[in-house]
Design a protein around this motif. Structure first.
Motif, mmCIF file in Angstrom:
data_model
loop_
_atom_site.group_PDB
_atom_site.id
_atom_site.type_symbol
_atom_site.label_atom_id
_atom_site.label_comp_id
_atom_site.label_asym_id
_atom_site.label_seq_id
_atom_site.Cartn_x
_atom_site.Cartn_y
_atom_site.Cartn_z
ATOM 1 N N ARG A 88 0.215 6.725 -13.184
ATOM 2 C CA ARG A 88 -0.092 7.115 -11.807
ATOM 3 C C ARG A 88 -1.328 6.370 -11.331
ATOM 4 O O ARG A 88 -1.377 5.857 -10.217
ATOM 5 C CB ARG A 88 -0.311 8.632 -11.733
ATOM 6 N N LEU A 89 -2.318 6.273 -12.211
ATOM 7 C CA LEU A 89 -3.528 5.544 -11.842
ATOM 8 C C LEU A 89 -3.211 4.076 -11.598
ATOM 9 O O LEU A 89 -3.757 3.445 -10.691
ATOM 10 C CB LEU A 89 -4.577 5.683 -12.949
ATOM 11 N N ALA A 90 -2.324 3.517 -12.432
ATOM 12 C CA ALA A 90 -1.997 2.104 -12.292
ATOM 13 C C ALA A 90 -1.360 1.825 -10.941
ATOM 14 O O ALA A 90 -1.742 0.890 -10.234
ATOM 15 C CB ALA A 90 -1.051 1.677 -13.407
ATOM 16 N N ILE A 130 0.846 -1.200 0.000
ATOM 17 C CA ILE A 130 0.000 0.000 0.000
ATOM 18 C C ILE A 130 0.881 1.251 0.000
ATOM 19 O O ILE A 130 0.734 2.145 -0.840
ATOM 20 C CB ILE A 130 -0.917 0.031 1.248
ATOM 21 N N LEU A 131 1.815 1.278 0.928
ATOM 22 C CA LEU A 131 2.618 2.492 1.079
ATOM 23 C C LEU A 131 3.571 2.685 -0.097
ATOM 24 O O LEU A 131 3.640 3.766 -0.687
ATOM 25 C CB LEU A 131 3.406 2.427 2.391
ATOM 26 N N PHE A 190 -3.370 12.912 -5.829
ATOM 27 C CA PHE A 190 -4.535 13.262 -6.646
ATOM 28 C C PHE A 190 -4.879 14.745 -6.603
ATOM 29 O O PHE A 190 -5.234 15.329 -7.618
ATOM 30 C CB PHE A 190 -5.759 12.446 -6.211
ATOM 31 N N LEU A 191 -4.775 15.331 -5.415
ATOM 32 C CA LEU A 191 -5.244 16.706 -5.309
ATOM 33 C C LEU A 191 -4.461 17.687 -6.172
ATOM 34 O O LEU A 191 -5.071 18.593 -6.753
ATOM 35 C CB LEU A 191 -5.259 17.140 -3.839
ATOM 36 N N ALA A 214 3.470 6.086 -6.985
ATOM 37 C CA ALA A 214 2.439 6.814 -7.740
ATOM 38 C C ALA A 214 2.689 8.312 -7.681
ATOM 39 O O ALA A 214 2.469 9.043 -8.651
ATOM 40 C CB ALA A 214 1.060 6.484 -7.179
ATOM 41 N N LEU A 215 3.158 8.754 -6.542
ATOM 42 C CA LEU A 215 3.438 10.170 -6.344
ATOM 43 C C LEU A 215 4.442 10.691 -7.363
ATOM 44 O O LEU A 215 4.408 11.842 -7.777
ATOM 45 C CB LEU A 215 4.012 10.325 -4.919
#
Lengths: 400, 80, 494
Positions: free
Chosen positions: A213-215, A197-198, A336-337, A204-205
């Motif tokens: 990034r979505l993947a 998860i981490l 995401f933001l 992704a960041l």
């Protein structure tokens, strides 16, 4: 209970009409149905493999060298893990217990020692490569060379969800959650899931390509569900199965948005998206909804599942899990933001005389329609989560 | 329809659709119509199941191969 | 009358009709003759299978001479399964042979081809039905000699050296078997297998019998191309005419395995072979080496026929691995794979024959983009390849399941892992071809080719169909394999 998954899946499939590979698509769809309705692990395995093989031509649709490389990786990882680990676990289970039926309470309890059960559990969790638990996750970013609707449906929803669905099934019906709690490996695998998860969120960041990034975000979110299965508490199971549906809706929205951006502006990079919210307000609004759901902010559906997952981890007394979930929520927000912010509030860079760059230029109507339906679904599931919730609770009722 | 039949239809429908889709290769519009129709039917089928499931039915499909594996059990006598 | 003489007719009919093919000057007539005989043999095989299935083991005395003196033909379930394999492959390859032989052989050799093919068929069937050790050797020689000729008929001159290599190796093997049988005869005074197995325990603890066992084992291992005695096989399969490769890959080595089974279980008995001589451990080691090394070598082959040949060596390793466990589960898994692999390899070699017909080559780099031009042939190759890898819904999966299960029940879990790892190696070498055919663009120098003719495609797809059918519904064939294994081991237990 299985229809949780299928409804979530079908909704999303309904909207896609862009790919030309309808036949393989339909076969893949059938395999997913087979996985969802399988009455024993053997049937599930057959459809699992069928799904891998039928999606292979979809991944390699482009037919060029990059697609071939990706296809190699896809097939290597998925077929490799399933043949070497999953099949072994399957035959082993069969030769130990003489059955592969899904039974409430599990079939392994009383027939194997916790030691062997540990090995079996490790084989199962890593063998189900579609769940993309590290270190068997690399196929997912690789498979992003596929056309966007394909990645959206198969790699955000169908394939990966088939993986975590299988893990949930195995946890509940092969091991049984009471027995699972006694298996020593459960704890360790939970840490692996937490690490996935981490780590995936951190990777992704750093991705600039939107689809990539979505993947990576998908990899991270999938391990939420694996984590839930390994929490071995009823609330955790509810949270996990809810998250399958919620994540499916949110991720499909995000992928559709990425596709819409690609076909209208030919932009694939996050850094190019400044001010795109002004050109494509509807798309980016939907994107925002999806992103909020990913982070787990009300009023998006992701909040509900995350809530249950947190409750589950507290119930299990796993403070590490609680910490991981909270940290990853922050990371989700962090990757995401900025996209949302840049899209709406930053001025489009470099007005290179292109007069249309400010103009209102949305994607084709059908695409917008698809996005709107899934985004609405994401919101609606927050307000009326009854059906999936009830189904998920039935699932835990059986697992005891 | 009983839940069992519905489940069977759910699995069989998309596995049979490719034949039709392949047959309509030359005509894109009917082909896409078939695809949409398949997914629409599938959605309805699955949706029709959820009431039964909520009432406790557990429809499932099983593969015929799995049944034959029992034969080995009976014959599996270790020679002395 | 006719039905009760089936065991003899099964062998005599192809034997008698073989010279007829040579006498028919017109190739078409010779082909028609061979075709009819092949189908007749298949019909008889099915009838025989049905008889064995309902009545149990058939014993037939040739010329009505009572058994220990006369030659006995004896067919149990294992034998009936073998006959079915041979007859099916024969019947399927014959329609295929017409175009293939026309293309790859000189016209004046076609008569020789059909004659030798029928002789080879006779030999293979004879080995299976006979219950007499010396008679077995005779049939082995009939099939071997005719197969040397068949291989030497290959389109390139290298077929001659390949056939010669096989001739040397095969003769050594046959001589070893003959020496073994001679020693057995010396000690027991009989050649009937049942009789030998009854008299053997009295003299089993002598050096002569042990030497006989060693000679027979090594001799048969050469015939079935057990690693490291396989070196004749890759050349032979690569340079033989395609239809011969398909026929031989599906039958000749399989019959070798059958002979091994007969000697181990029926003649010497399980006790002697596995407990006293420890042949199980040796075979297991060699099988593991075969699976790993041959699969690895196959990955680096550019000639697809050669690649398939190495893959055959690896697959024979699977079969031997099952047998080396010496349990009912293991032997039946081996026999199941015997059948499945015959169907898989037959189909794959036939697909290669189709490609050779159109392309004139089976090198991977010549197959770039071939899937667009020969979609059906390549689809058959992919289906067969998936079966070879052991993907669910194909025959290969069924045999892999049984093999892994047999290994696990005996506690040999490293073997289970090995079987699964090697199926990944199979994935690699099959996928090299798939990527070339589906993803590479055809080279500039490639001329357009057409799809293979229906007379070759339909037989290929028939075998693929058997593969898929077994993958879907394995009940019948696993049942036969298990009864065969039970009858083999059951005899050994008596």
């Amino acid at each position: 209970m299985t229809s949780v998954y299928s409804i979530g899946y079908m909704r999303s499939h309904h909207e896609s009409r862009q790919t030309s590979y309808y036949s393989y698509f339909a076969v893949a769809l059938g395999s997913v149905m087979g996985i969802a309705f399988a009455g024993n692990l053997f049937t599930l395995f057959i459809f699992y493999e069928l799904l891998t093989l039928s999606t292979y031509p979809l991944v390699t649709h482009a037919g060029d060298d990059a697609a071939r490389e990706a296809g190699r990786m896809y097939l290597g990882y998925l077929l490799g893990t399933s043949v070497m680990l999953l099949l072994l676990a399957l035959i082993w289970t069969w030769s130990l217990t003489g059955t592969l039926d899904f039974r409430s309470g599990g079939i392994l309890e009383g027939t194997v020692t916790p030691g062997i059960a540990s090995i079996l559990l490790i084989l199962f969790v890593f063998g189900i490569g579609k769940a993309a638990v590290m270190p068997f996750h690399l196929w997912l970013p690789a498979a992003m060379v596929a056309p966007t609707p394909v990645s959206a449906l198969l790699h955000a929803v169908a394939v990966v969800k088939a993986g975590v669905f299988t893990i949930l099934k195995v946890a509940i019906y092969i091991f049984g959650i009471d027995f699972l709690a006694e298996v020593p490996a459960t704890q360790w695998l939970m840490y692996v899931a937490a690490a996935t998860i981490l780590l995936a969120a951190i990777v992704a960041l750093r991705q600039d390509n939107l689809k990539l990034r979505l993947a990576w975000s998908t990899i991270s979110q999938l391990s939420y569900i694996v984590l839930c299965a390994l929490l071995v508490t009823p609330l955790g199971i509810v949270g996990g199965s809810l998250h399958i549906v919620m994540h499916a809706f949110a991720k499909i929205t995000l992928f559709f948005c990425a596709g819409a951006i690609l076909i209208t502006t030919h932009k694939t990079r996050v850094s190019e998206l400044n001010g795109i919210g002004r050109r494509m307000p509807w798309t980016m609004a939907a994107f925002t909804v999806g992103a909020l759901s990913m982070i787990g902010v009300p009023p998006a559906a992701g909040f509900i599942s995350k809530w249950y997952i947190l409750l589950g981890s507290i119930e299990a007394g796993q403070m590490i899990a609680v910490g991981v979930i909270i940290t990853s929520t922050l990371l989700n927000a962090a990757y995401f933001l900025p996209i949302v912010y840049a899209a709406f509030f930053r001025a489009p860079e470099g007005n290179t005389g292109n007069v249309n760059s400010d103009a209102h230029a949305e994607a084709p109507l059908t695409v917008i329609l698809a996005i709107a339906v899934t985004a609405t679904g994401t919101l609606a599931l927050f307000f009326v989560p009854d059906i999936p919730l009830e189904l998920a609770q039935q699932l835990t009722g059986e697992s005891k | 329809m009983s839940p069992e039949v519905t489940v069977l239809a759910c699995v069989a429908l998309p596995l049979l659709a490719p034949a039709l889709i392949a047959a309509l290769r030359r005509w894109p519009n009917p082909r896409e119509a078939v695809t949409l129709l398949t997914s629409g039917c599938l959605f309805l089928l699955v949706y029709s199941l959820h009431d039964d499931v909520l009432q406790g039915a557990r429809p499932a499909c099983e593969f015929p191969v799995g049944r034959d594996f029992g034969v080995l059990d009976r014959l599996h006598a270790q020679p002395p | 009358m006719l039905l009760s003489n089936l065991p003899a007719l099964q062998v005599v009919i192809p034997l008698v009709s073989a010279p007829v093919c040579l006498l028919l000057r017109n190739p078409r007539h010779a082909w028609a003759c061979a075709l009819i005989i092949s189908w007749l043999v298949l019909a008889m095989a099915l009838l025989l299978l049905q008889q064995v299935y309902t009545l149990g083991t058939i014993s037939y005395a040739i010329g009505a001479w009572a058994t220990p003196w006369g030659i006995e033909y004896r067919i149990d379930m294992a034998g009936a399964l073998m006959i079915l394999i041979i007859a099916t492959v024969g019947a399927v390859t014959m329609p295929y042979a017409w175009r293939n032989i026309q293309h790859e052989l000189h016209r004046k050799h076609t008569g020789v081809y059909y004659t030798c093919y029928l002789l080879c068929l006779t030999g293979l069937l004879g080995i299976v039905v006979t219950g007499d050790a010396f008679n077995l050797f005779v049939f082995l020689e009939i099939s071997s000699l005719s197969s040397y000729v068949l291989i030497s008929l290959g389109p390139s001159r290298r077929a001659l050296t390949a056939a010669y290599q096989y001739l040397v190796m095969g003769t050594i093997g046959a001589t070893f078997i003959l020496i073994g049988i001679g020693l057995l005869y010396m000690m027991t005074g009989t050649l009937n297998m049942q009789d030998i197995s009854q008299r053997l325990p009295e003299v089993a603890d002598t050096r002569t019998i042990r030497v006989a066992f060693a000679f027979v084992t090594v001799g048969v291992s050469i015939k079935l191309a057990l690693f490291p005695l396989h070196i004749w096989l890759p050349n032979a399969y690569t340079y033989a005419p395609s239809v011969v490769s398909a026929f031989m890959a599906a039958t000749a080595t399989k019959v070798g395995v059958y002979v091994l089974l007969r000697f181990f279980f029926t003649l010497f008995g399980l006790q002697f072979s596995f407990n006293a001589m420890h042949v199980g451990e040796i075979l297991m080691l060699l099988a593991v080496a075969a699976i790993l090394i041959a699969s690895l070598v196959a990955i680096f082959q550019d000639n697809v026929k050669r690649m398939l040949a190495y893959s055959s060596v690896a697959q024979i390793g699977y079969i031997i691995l099952g047998i080396s466990l010496a349990t009912t589960a293991g032997v039946s898994a081996g026999m199941l794979h015997l059948f499945n692999h015959a169907m898989i390899k037959g189909a794959l070699f036939m697909a290669m024959g189709c490609i050779f017909l159109r392309l004139g080559s089976v090198e991977i780099h010549n197959m770039h983009g071939l899937a667009r031009q020969m979609p059906w042939t390549m689809a058959a190759f992919v289906a067969g390849g998936l079966s070879l890898i052991g993907v669910p819904l194909t025959a290969g999966f069924i045999s892999k399941w049984y093999l892994v299960n047999a290994a696990l029940t005996d506690g040999y879990w490293p073997l289970a892992v090995l079987i699964l790892v090697s199926s990944l190696l199979a994935l690699i070498y099959i996928w090299r071809v798939v990527e070339a055919a589906y993803f590479h663009l055809p080279g500039a120098d490639m001329h357009k080719v057409r799809e293979a003719p229906a007379s070759m495609l339909i037989p290929t797809w028939l075998l693929i169909g058997v593969n898929l059918y077994v993958g879907l519904d394995a009940g019948l064939i696993t049942n036969i394999a298990q009864q065969g294994a039970a009858s083999l081991l059951g005899q050994a237990l008596q």
